[in-house]
Write a protein that holds these residues in place. Structure first.
Motif, PDB file in Angstrom:
ATOM      1  N   ARG A 148      11.767  28.675  12.615  1.00 31.14           N
ATOM      2  CA  ARG A 148      12.632  29.843  12.657  1.00 31.14           C
ATOM      3  C   ARG A 148      14.088  29.382  12.540  1.00 31.14           C
ATOM      4  O   ARG A 148      14.531  28.508  13.276  1.00 31.14           O
ATOM      5  CB  ARG A 148      12.403  30.495  14.014  1.00 31.14           C
ATOM      6  CG  ARG A 148      13.027  31.840  14.169  1.00 31.14           C
ATOM      7  CD  ARG A 148      12.550  32.486  15.457  1.00 31.14           C
ATOM      8  NE  ARG A 148      13.278  33.716  15.674  1.00 31.14           N
ATOM      9  CZ  ARG A 148      13.072  34.823  14.983  1.00 31.14           C
ATOM     10  NH1 ARG A 148      12.138  34.863  14.044  1.00 31.14           N
ATOM     11  NH2 ARG A 148      13.796  35.906  15.219  1.00 31.14           N
ATOM     12  N   PRO A 149      14.858  29.940  11.609  1.00 28.99           N
ATOM     13  CA  PRO A 149      16.217  29.437  11.433  1.00 28.99           C
ATOM     14  C   PRO A 149      17.221  29.973  12.456  1.00 28.99           C
ATOM     15  O   PRO A 149      17.010  31.052  13.034  1.00 28.99           O
ATOM     16  CB  PRO A 149      16.593  29.936  10.037  1.00 28.99           C
ATOM     17  CG  PRO A 149      15.782  31.175   9.865  1.00 28.99           C
ATOM     18  CD  PRO A 149      14.494  30.974  10.626  1.00 28.99           C
ATOM     19  N   SER A 150      18.265  29.203  12.676  1.00 28.08           N
ATOM     20  CA  SER A 150      19.453  29.675  13.387  1.00 28.08           C
ATOM     21  C   SER A 150      20.562  29.827  12.355  1.00 28.08           C
ATOM     22  O   SER A 150      20.482  29.260  11.264  1.00 28.08           O
ATOM     23  CB  SER A 150      19.880  28.670  14.448  1.00 28.08           C
ATOM     24  OG  SER A 150      18.830  28.488  15.369  1.00 28.08           O
ATOM     25  N   PHE A 151      21.631  30.561  12.736  1.00 26.73           N
ATOM     26  CA  PHE A 151      22.664  30.852  11.749  1.00 26.73           C
ATOM     27  C   PHE A 151      24.062  30.511  12.231  1.00 26.73           C
ATOM     28  O   PHE A 151      24.412  30.801  13.377  1.00 26.73           O
ATOM     29  CB  PHE A 151      22.631  32.343  11.384  1.00 26.73           C
ATOM     30  CG  PHE A 151      21.390  32.730  10.626  1.00 26.73           C
ATOM     31  CD1 PHE A 151      21.369  32.672   9.239  1.00 26.73           C
ATOM     32  CD2 PHE A 151      20.239  33.116  11.313  1.00 26.73           C
ATOM     33  CE1 PHE A 151      20.208  33.000   8.540  1.00 26.73           C
ATOM     34  CE2 PHE A 151      19.083  33.444  10.613  1.00 26.73           C
ATOM     35  CZ  PHE A 151      19.067  33.389   9.228  1.00 26.73           C
ATOM     36  N   LEU A 152      24.826  29.899  11.341  1.00 30.16           N
ATOM     37  CA  LEU A 152      26.276  29.805  11.523  1.00 30.16           C
ATOM     38  C   LEU A 152      26.887  30.706  10.452  1.00 30.16           C
ATOM     39  O   LEU A 152      26.617  30.531   9.259  1.00 30.16           O
ATOM     40  CB  LEU A 152      26.769  28.371  11.340  1.00 30.16           C
ATOM     41  CG  LEU A 152      26.335  27.361  12.403  1.00 30.16           C
ATOM     42  CD1 LEU A 152      26.923  25.983  12.086  1.00 30.16           C
ATOM     43  CD2 LEU A 152      26.782  27.806  13.804  1.00 30.16           C
ATOM     44  N   VAL A 153      27.669  31.670  10.886  1.00 30.49           N
ATOM     45  CA  VAL A 153      28.200  32.655   9.955  1.00 30.49           C
ATOM     46  C   VAL A 153      29.720  32.560   9.919  1.00 30.49           C
ATOM     47  O   VAL A 153      30.395  32.766  10.941  1.00 30.49           O
ATOM     48  CB  VAL A 153      27.770  34.082  10.369  1.00 30.49           C
ATOM     49  CG1 VAL A 153      28.298  35.103   9.363  1.00 30.49           C
ATOM     50  CG2 VAL A 153      26.250  34.169  10.499  1.00 30.49           C
ATOM     51  N   ASP A 154      30.240  32.207   8.774  1.00 28.54           N
ATOM     52  CA  ASP A 154      31.686  32.197   8.563  1.00 28.54           C
ATOM     53  C   ASP A 154      32.187  33.640   8.672  1.00 28.54           C
ATOM     54  O   ASP A 154      31.420  34.587   8.463  1.00 28.54           O
ATOM     55  CB  ASP A 154      31.968  31.611   7.175  1.00 28.54           C
ATOM     56  CG  ASP A 154      33.449  31.575   6.844  1.00 28.54           C
ATOM     57  OD1 ASP A 154      34.275  31.418   7.766  1.00 28.54           O
ATOM     58  OD2 ASP A 154      33.772  31.706   5.648  1.00 28.54           O
ATOM     59  N   ILE A 155      33.437  33.813   8.988  1.00 28.29           N
ATOM     60  CA  ILE A 155      33.934  35.169   9.269  1.00 28.29           C
ATOM     61  C   ILE A 155      34.730  35.745   8.098  1.00 28.29           C
ATOM     62  O   ILE A 155      34.331  36.728   7.481  1.00 28.29           O
ATOM     63  CB  ILE A 155      34.779  35.162  10.566  1.00 28.29           C
ATOM     64  CG1 ILE A 155      33.864  34.779  11.751  1.00 28.29           C
ATOM     65  CG2 ILE A 155      35.429  36.526  10.794  1.00 28.29           C
ATOM     66  CD1 ILE A 155      34.578  34.610  13.073  1.00 28.29           C
TER      67      ILE A 155
END
Lengths: 262, 262
Positions: free
Chosen positions: A4-11
Motif C-alpha cells: 500500500r503506498p504512502s504519499f508525499l504531495v507537493d503543494i
C-alpha cells in the motif's frame, strides 16, 4: 505482495497555483484521507510560517491539518534544534521566523551559530548579506532552506534563496547545507513523520528536477502533474522520466497505485 | 640578449593602503619614469571612475597621469564599445558610470544588451538584482568587472562584486565574462596600451591569486609585495611561487630587473 503506498504531495502547482485551487485537488486530498492512505504535504515555500500556509490551504477549501504540512522552515528549525545549538541569524521574510520560535530557536545578530537563508525577497539587503558573510567566516554554519533559482511572481520572474546562497558560498568557499527539496534528508524526514518507507512512497509534484528526480534518487516513485510549472512536452524532452504523468492530482483516483516493482 | 622590462603595477596594497601612501612607493614610481621604463597601473577597483582614482593618487603624492591608469571599468566600457552595442544596465556605485559615459555607453533600464556588475555595495538591492536576472534571461550578456570575493573595509570585511555575479550565474545558468584581473585579456589589453610583450613584463601586486598567478598564467613575471593583503608566510604556504617577494615596491630599485630567462 504489492504494498500500500504512502504519499508525499507537493503543494504549489499541485494543490493550487497563485491563489486558485486546482480543479479536483481538494477532492483528491479527501480521496487519500477517506481511503486511509498515509500522506504529508511538502513544500519549499519559505516566505511564510506553517500556520499561515495552513490557513491559506483551509481558505482554498482543503481539508488538511497543520501537522500534515512538512515545510522547509519547520524541517530547518528541527534540524538546528537537533544540533543542540539555537542561535540563528535568519535572512527570511514574512512570519517564517515563527516556525523557528516554536522550536525554541533564538534569532540573534550576535555570534549566531547558524546562518539560515530563505526566499527573503527584499530582505536580501547588502547589510544582511554582509553580516551573514562575516558570521560564516567566524564559524557559523550556512543553511539553505531551499536552493531554488527563481519563482514566477505576479510581476514576473523573481530570484529565490538559491542565488543568494550561491553568493555566500562563493564568498566564503563554504558549501551550504540544503534542507528543503530535493534534499534526500528532507524527503526521508517527511517519511519518518508518517512511518513510511521510500520504496512504497509516491511523490506527487510539478517540478521535474526538485520533485521527480529528487524522489527517484531517494528510492521513491515520482508522479509529475502538469498543473504547475512543467508540461508534457517538458517531460518528453527531459532525461528525467516520471513514473506517471498526470494532468493534475485529480488523476490519482483512476490509477492502480500499488507498486508492482519489488 | 636580456630585454628591458615593462611594468604593470597594481594600485591598492602596492601604492597605498586605505588612505595612506606606502613608504617609498611614490619614489619607486619616479624611478620607473626617470629611467624611461614603460608602465601602467592596473586596478580592479570598481567603486569610482578613473578620474576620481587619479585625483586620489595625486593627492597621495604620486606623479601619475590619468592615461597611465588601466582600470576594470575603463576596460569594460571599451570591451562593450567594441561589440558595437552600447545599452548597459549597471550595478555599480559612486561615479563609476562616468567611465562608461566617456566611451559613449548608454545606461538604461530598457532592454539593455549588457548587464555589468561592479563592487556596488548598497547598490546590490533585490530590485536591481532581479532586474539584472530578467535582462539576462531576455538575452543581455553578463559582464563582471571583477569577481573578487571581499575587501577589508573600515568596518570589517565587505562583499565585492564576485558573490553577486555568482548569484546571477547560479540563477541563470549563464557564466559571466570577467573583464578585470586575473583575466588574461585584461592584462594583455594593458600591455597593448604601452606596446609591451608578456615575457618582458613584470607585474607587481599584493595578491597571490589575482596578481601573481594571473601574471604568470599570462606569460609575465609576478613580483609579490607584502605591503598589502599577503605576507611572506602566505607566499611560503602557497603553491603559487612569485618570481620575487619584496617588502614593498620601494625594493624594486635594488633589483636586477632584466629577464634572464629566454
Amino acid at each position: 505482495m504489492a504494498s500500500r503506498p504512502s504519499f508525499l504531495v507537493d503543494i504549489n502547482g499541485v494543490l493550487y497555483t497563485g491563489n486558485k485551487p486546482i480543479a479536483g485537488a481538494a477532492e483528491a486530498v479527501d480521496f487519500l484521507r477517506d481511503n486511509d492512505y498515509s500522506f504529508r504535504f511538502i513544500s519549499n515555500a519559505t516566505q511564510s510560517c506553517r500556520a499561515t500556509l495552513h490557513k491559506k490551504l483551509k481558505s482554498l477549501g482543503f481539508d488538511i491539518r497543520e501537522k500534515e504540512l512538512f515545510t522547509a522552515p519547520v524541517a530547518t528549525a528541527r534540524y538546528i534544534k537537533k544540533t543542540g545549538m539555537k542561535r540563528c541569524f535568519l535572512i527570511t521574510t514574512g512570519d517564517v521566523y515563527k516556525d523557528f520560535k516554536k522550536e525554541g530557536i533564538v534569532q540573534t545578530d550576535k555570534r549566531p551559530d547558524h546562518v539560515v537563508i530563505g526566499d527573503a525577497g527584499k530582505g536580501f539587503t547588502y547589510e544582511r548579506m554582509n553580516a551573514a558573510f562575516n558570521y560564516i567566516l567566524e564559524g557559523a554554519d550556512l543553511i539553505a532552506m531551499e536552493k531554488d533559482r527563481y519563482w514566477r511572481s505576479s510581476r514576473g520572474l523573481a530570484l529565490c534563496g538559491g542565488p543568494y546562497t550561491a553568493a555566500l558560498e562563493y564568498a566564503t568557499g563554504i558549501k551550504a547545507t540544503l534542507i528543503g527539496k530535493p534534499s534526500r534528508d528532507f524527503l526521508l524526514l517527511a517519511l519518518a513523520d508518517m512511518n513510511a518507507k521510500p520504496k512504497n512512497t509516491i511523490l506527487i509534484g510539478d517540478d521535474l528536477i526538485t520533485d521527480i528526480a529528487g524522489a527517484q534518487r531517494a528510492g521513491m516513485r515520482g508522479f509529475l502533474v502538469t498543473s504547475g510549472k512543467h508540461d508534457r512536452k517538458d517531460a518528453k524532452r527531459s532525461v528525467i522520466k516520471p513514473d506517471e504523468v498526470l494532468d493534475s492530482i485529480a488523476g490519482l483516483r483512476g490509477l492502480d497505485l500499488y507498486n508492482k516493482k519489488k
